[in-house]
Write a protein that holds these residues in place. Structure first.
Motif, PDB file in Angstrom:
ATOM      1  N   ALA A  12       0.801  -1.205   0.006  1.00  0.00           N
ATOM      2  CA  ALA A  12      -0.011  -0.086  -0.066  1.00  0.00           C
ATOM      3  C   ALA A  12       0.910   1.243   0.020  1.00  0.00           C
ATOM      4  N   LYS A  14       2.351   4.913   0.146  1.00  0.00           N
ATOM      5  CA  LYS A  14       1.967   6.145   0.716  1.00  0.00           C
ATOM      6  C   LYS A  14       2.893   7.211  -0.031  1.00  0.00           C
ATOM      7  N   LEU A  15       2.552   8.360  -0.224  1.00  0.00           N
ATOM      8  CA  LEU A  15       3.190   9.419  -0.605  1.00  0.00           C
ATOM      9  C   LEU A  15       4.395   9.952   0.247  1.00  0.00           C
ATOM     10  N   VAL A  68       4.164   1.771  -8.958  1.00  0.00           N
ATOM     11  CA  VAL A  68       2.755   2.067  -8.155  1.00  0.00           C
ATOM     12  C   VAL A  68       2.877   3.236  -7.402  1.00  0.00           C
ATOM     13  N   LEU A  69       4.161   3.509  -6.797  1.00  0.00           N
ATOM     14  CA  LEU A  69       4.333   4.570  -5.924  1.00  0.00           C
ATOM     15  C   LEU A  69       4.213   5.948  -6.899  1.00  0.00           C
ATOM     16  N   ASP A  71       2.740   6.243  -9.595  1.00  0.00           N
ATOM     17  CA  ASP A  71       1.295   6.420  -9.801  1.00  0.00           C
ATOM     18  C   ASP A  71       0.339   6.975  -8.907  1.00  0.00           C
ATOM     19  N   LYS A  72       0.700   6.618  -7.818  1.00  0.00           N
ATOM     20  CA  LYS A  72       0.025   7.577  -6.483  1.00  0.00           C
ATOM     21  C   LYS A  72       0.440   8.883  -6.741  1.00  0.00           C
ATOM     22  N   ALA A  75      -1.445  10.586  -9.718  1.00  0.00           N
ATOM     23  CA  ALA A  75      -2.833  11.018  -9.245  1.00  0.00           C
ATOM     24  C   ALA A  75      -2.781  12.178  -8.102  1.00  0.00           C
ATOM     25  N   ALA A  76      -2.012  12.432  -7.180  1.00  0.00           N
ATOM     26  CA  ALA A  76      -1.963  13.406  -6.313  1.00  0.00           C
ATOM     27  C   ALA A  76      -1.628  14.867  -7.080  1.00  0.00           C
TER      28      ALA A  76
END
Length: 97
Positions: A12, A14-15, A68-69, A71-72, A75-76
């Motif tokens: 999971a 996290k930024l 994945v990181l 991509d997060k 999105a932010a």
């Protein structure tokens, strides 16, 4: 499902994990001095810092974890209402900055 790189749990991202390389606690005279030469308000300096300290130095993460990181983060950054300031607040009693 992508697993955490060191644990047997789902990953999971996290930024806040992106900021780990910028923690200068007990490294003020080395890393802190290097960072002081940059202006984070300039796109070019931010790009250099991100490339050097996040993309190139995240060798403990596989390319899938980094993707994945990122991509997060994308999105932010695409969300005009996202408040990045909470990532920069220091928790009381927490030694990292």
């Amino acid at each position: 499902m992508l697993k955490h790189p060191f644990l047997d749990v789902p990953y999971a991202p996290k930024l806040r994990h992106l900021l780990g390389p910028f923690d200068i606690y007990d490294r003020e005279e080395t890393l802190g001095e290097e960072f002081s030469r940059y202006d984070i308000n300039l796109d070019t300096d931010r790009r250099r810092l991100i490339k050097k300290h996040i993309i190139e130095k995240s060798s403990d993460l596989s390319y899938r974890h980094r993707k994945v990181l990122c991509d997060k983060l994308e999105a932010a950054l695409s969300d005009e209402t996202f408040d990045f300031s909470h990532l920069l607040r220091q928790a009381p009693g927490y030694y990292c900055t």
